[in-house]
Design an enzyme around this catalytic site. Structure first.
Site, PDB file in Angstrom:
ATOM      1  N   PHE A  62       0.626  -1.300   0.517  1.00 26.41           N
ATOM      2  CA  PHE A  62      -0.417   0.135  -0.375  1.00 26.41           C
ATOM      3  C   PHE A  62       0.733   1.596  -0.136  1.00 26.41           C
ATOM      4  CE2 PHE A  62      -4.406  -1.696   1.084  1.00 26.41           C
ATOM      5  CZ  PHE A  62      -4.786  -2.313   0.432  1.00 26.41           C
ATOM      6  N   HIS A 235       2.897 -16.018  -3.686  1.00 24.31           N
ATOM      7  CA  HIS A 235       3.141 -15.842  -5.382  1.00 24.31           C
ATOM      8  C   HIS A 235       4.163 -16.694  -5.788  1.00 24.31           C
ATOM      9  CE1 HIS A 235       6.965 -13.472  -4.428  1.00 24.31           C
ATOM     10  NE2 HIS A 235       6.038 -12.490  -4.244  1.00 24.31           N
ATOM     11  N   ASP A 309      -1.035  -9.521  -4.270  1.00 19.03           N
ATOM     12  CA  ASP A 309      -0.184  -8.799  -4.512  1.00 19.03           C
ATOM     13  C   ASP A 309       0.355  -7.588  -5.351  1.00 19.03           C
ATOM     14  OD1 ASP A 309       3.161  -8.410  -4.825  1.00 19.03           O
ATOM     15  OD2 ASP A 309       3.268  -9.614  -6.327  1.00 19.03           O
TER      16      ASP A 309
HETATM   17  O1  DOR Z   1       5.829  -6.977  -9.167  1.00 14.64           O
HETATM   18  C1  DOR Z   1       5.973  -6.792  -7.439  1.00 14.64           C
HETATM   19  N1  DOR Z   1       6.195  -5.707  -7.899  1.00 14.64           N
HETATM   20  N2  DOR Z   1       6.683  -8.316  -7.238  1.00 14.64           N
HETATM   21  C2  DOR Z   1       7.302  -7.644  -5.830  1.00 14.64           C
HETATM   22  O2  DOR Z   1       7.548  -8.967  -5.087  1.00 14.64           O
HETATM   23  C3  DOR Z   1       6.856  -6.461  -5.580  1.00 14.64           C
HETATM   24  C4  DOR Z   1       6.177  -5.475  -5.940  1.00 14.64           C
HETATM   25  C5  DOR Z   1       6.230  -3.997  -5.598  1.00 14.64           C
HETATM   26  O3  DOR Z   1       6.277  -3.814  -4.215  1.00 14.64           O
HETATM   27  O4  DOR Z   1       5.946  -3.664  -6.656  1.00 14.64           O
END
Ligand code: DOR
Length: 444
Positions: A62, A235, A309
C-alpha cells in the site's frame, strides 16, 4: 450498540452454501439463523446474493510511507473494501522500509489513522537487522517478509549466514519472495546486450525465469526443513514449484505453505503482446501450462491461499521501457470478482473460493476470530451479487494509480456491501469514509 440484520442471504461458509439471516452486534456476529429479527437493526435484503466472510489478503503493497505517489493506506484500503477485502497484510518495502520496530509501529499508526479495512504489517528483513527482527511480537504482527530475490525496494537478503540465522532463530511465520538473483541477473544481461533498455516485455518470463523461481523456492524449503521454520512462499508462478508442497496434510499441521496470486491464475505469457508493462510482475506471469499447474495445485491443496500482491505504480512509471518500468499492478478491487468469474466458468466452487480467500489465510496466520461466519467472531462480511455485470474502466478504478490490468474486462459479479468489524463501510459504490478497521491479532 450498532446492529445490522442481513436477511435471506445465501451464506458460503465452511464447505456449505445455505440460506439464512445473519445479525451483527457491535463488531461481532451475534446470530446466524432463520427468521431473525431485531428492532432497530439496519436491515439489508440480500435475496439472490451470496454472503461470505470478508476476504483476508495476505500480500499487499500500500506504499505508505514514502511512495505515496503510487498509493496510500487510505486510498488502497478503500479500494480493497470495495473489492470485498476486509483485512490485509501489508509488505515492508516502503520508504523507509519497515526494518526496525519503530518504523514498523509507525506503519501501524498510519493504519489506525487511515485504514478502512482491518490491517497488519509485516516486519521486514535485511542482511543486517536480525536483532530488530527478533524483537517482533508474533501476536501483534502477521509475519516476517524476506526478499530472497530482489524486487521493488532494496530489500534483498542474499547473505547466507543471515538467511540461516533468520530461518533458525525467527519464531514466527516467514513469508518469502523467491527468485534466484544470480539467475535473474544473468538472464537480464543476456537480453540487455541484445535490446538495450527496451527489451520486449514478452521476455520478462525468460529473465525472471522458471529456473530462477525453482532454485530460490527449493532453497527456502530446504532451509525451512533444516531449521524447522514456519515458511510461507508467496506468489507461486510455475508448475515446477508446486511439487515442493504437500497436499495431503490439513493446513493446521503444515509448516510449509504456499500462496497463488490472481495475476498468475488469470494471465499467461500469451497476454504480453497486448498488455505489456501492465502485467509485468515479479515473479513474472509465465506460460499457460504453468498457470494450469498452479490451478491444479490450488485445487488439490498444495497451494493454500489466494492473494493479490496488489502493487500499484503510476502509469508514468509503468510507461517506461522494460528496464525502467517497475513490476507490479493494482488488484485489490478486482480479486474477488475475478475469482467469481472462475466460479461462473466452473473452474472453482464457491465453497473452495471461500476456503482459499477467507478461511485459509485465517488458519495459516492464526488470525484471531476472523475468516469465518461464526457467532461470536468479528463481523467481517461481504455480499456479492453473482448477476450484476460491470466493466472495469478508468472512471470506476479506485486504486490511486488510476489504471488496472483488468481495464475493459466485464465481470459478471459485483460486491454490493462490505462490513468491516461490524460497520457498513461500502454499499453499491458508496463509502462511509469515517470507518476504520482494527489491528489484526494472532493466536500464537
Ligand atoms: O511485482 C512485484 N511488485 N513483485 C514484488 O514482489 C514487489 C512488488 C512491488 O512492491 O512493486
Amino acid at each position: 450498540m450498532e446492529q445490522i440484520l442481513i436477511k435471506h442471504a445465501r451464506l458460503v461458509n465452511e464447505g456449505k452454501i445455505y440460506e439464512a439471516d445473519l445479525l451483527t452486534k457491535g463488531d461481532r456476529i451475534l446470530k446466524i439463523g432463520q427468521n431473525l429479527s431485531s428492532p432497530g437493526a439496519e436491515i439489508i435484503d440480500a435475496r439472490g446474493q451470496y454472503l461470505l466472510p470478508g476476504v483476508i489478503d495476505d500480500q499487499v503493497h500500500f506504499r505508505e510511507p514514502g511512495l505515496t505517489q503510487k498509493g496510500t493506506i487510505a486510498t488502497e484500503s478503500k479500494a480493497a473494501v470495495a473489492g470485498g477485502i476486509t483485512s490485509f497484510m501489508e509488505m515492508p518495502n516502503t520508504k523507509p522500509p519497515a526494518l526496525t520496530q519503530t518504523l514498523l509501529e509507525k506503519k501501524y499508526d498510519i493504519g489506525a489513522r487511515d485504514s478502512m479495512a482491518n490491517y497488519s504489517f509485516y516486519m521486514g528483513a535485511s542482511n543486517d537487522n536480525l536483532e530488530d527482527v527478533l524483537k517482533t511480537n508474533p501476536t501483534h504482527v502477521c509475519g516476517l517478509k524476506v526478499f530472497m530475490g530482489s524486487s521493488t525496494g532494496n530489500m534483498l537478503v542474499d547473505d547466507e549466514t543471515t538467511l540461516e540465522a533468520l530461518f533458525s532463530k525467527v519464531n514466527m511465520l516467514i513469508a518469502t519472495h523467491c527468485e534466484d538473483e544470480a539467475t535473474v541477473r544473468a538472464n537480464y544481461e543476456h537480453y540487455h546486450s541484445q535490446y538495450g533498455d527496451d527489451i520486449p516485455f514478452r521476455f520478462h518470463p525468460a529473465i525472471r525465469s522458471a529456473e530462477a523461481c525453482y532454485l530460490s523456492s527449493s532453497k527456502a524449503v530446504s532451509l525451512a526443513k533444516k531449521f524447522n521454520a514456519r515458511l510461507h512462499i508467496l506468489h507461486i508462478s510455475t508448475g515446477r514449484e508446486t511439487k515442493l508442497f504437500e497436499s495431503y496434510k490439513p493446513l493446521e499441521s503444515k509448516s510449509i505453505t504456499a500462496e497463488a496470486c490472481i495475476h498468475h491464475l488469470w494471465f499467461s505469457d500469451q497476454d504480453y503482446p497486448e498488455k505489456g508493462s501492465t502485467i509485468k510482475w515479479n515473479p513474472a506471469v509465465k506460460t499457460a501450462k504453468d498457470r494450469e499447474e498452479i490451478w491444479e495445485a490450488l485445487l488439490r491443496g498444495s497451494i493454500d491461499v489466494i492473494a493479490t500482491d496488489h502493487a500499484p505504480h503510476t502509469l508514468d512509471e509503468k510507461n517506461n521501457p522494460y528496464s525502467k518500468a517497475p513490476s507490479g499492478g493494482p488488484l485489490v478491487q478486482h480479486s474477488l470478482v475475478a475469482m467469481f468469474e472462475f466460479f461462473h466458468q466452473g473452474k472453482i466452487t464457491l465453497e473452495m473460493l471461500v476456503e482459499k480467500m477467507c478461511h485459509n489465510p485465517a488458519i495459516l496466520f492464526q488470525v484471531k476470530e476472523r475468516g469465518y461466519l461464526r457467532e461470536g467472531y468479528f463481523a467481517d462480511l461481504v455480499l456479492v451479487d453473482p448477476n450484476q455485470p460491470w466493466t472495469v474502466n478508468k472512471q470506476n478504478i479506485l486504486a490511486k494509480c488510476g489504471w488496472s490490468p483488468f481495464e475493459g474486462t466485464t465481470f459478471k459479479s459485483a460486491v454490493t456491501h462490505t462490513i468491516v468489524s461490524g460497520k457498513l463501510a461500502y454499499i453499491d459504490g458508496a463509502f462511509d469514509q469515517s470507518i476504520r478497521g482494527q489491528r489484526l491479532e494472532f493466536e500464537r
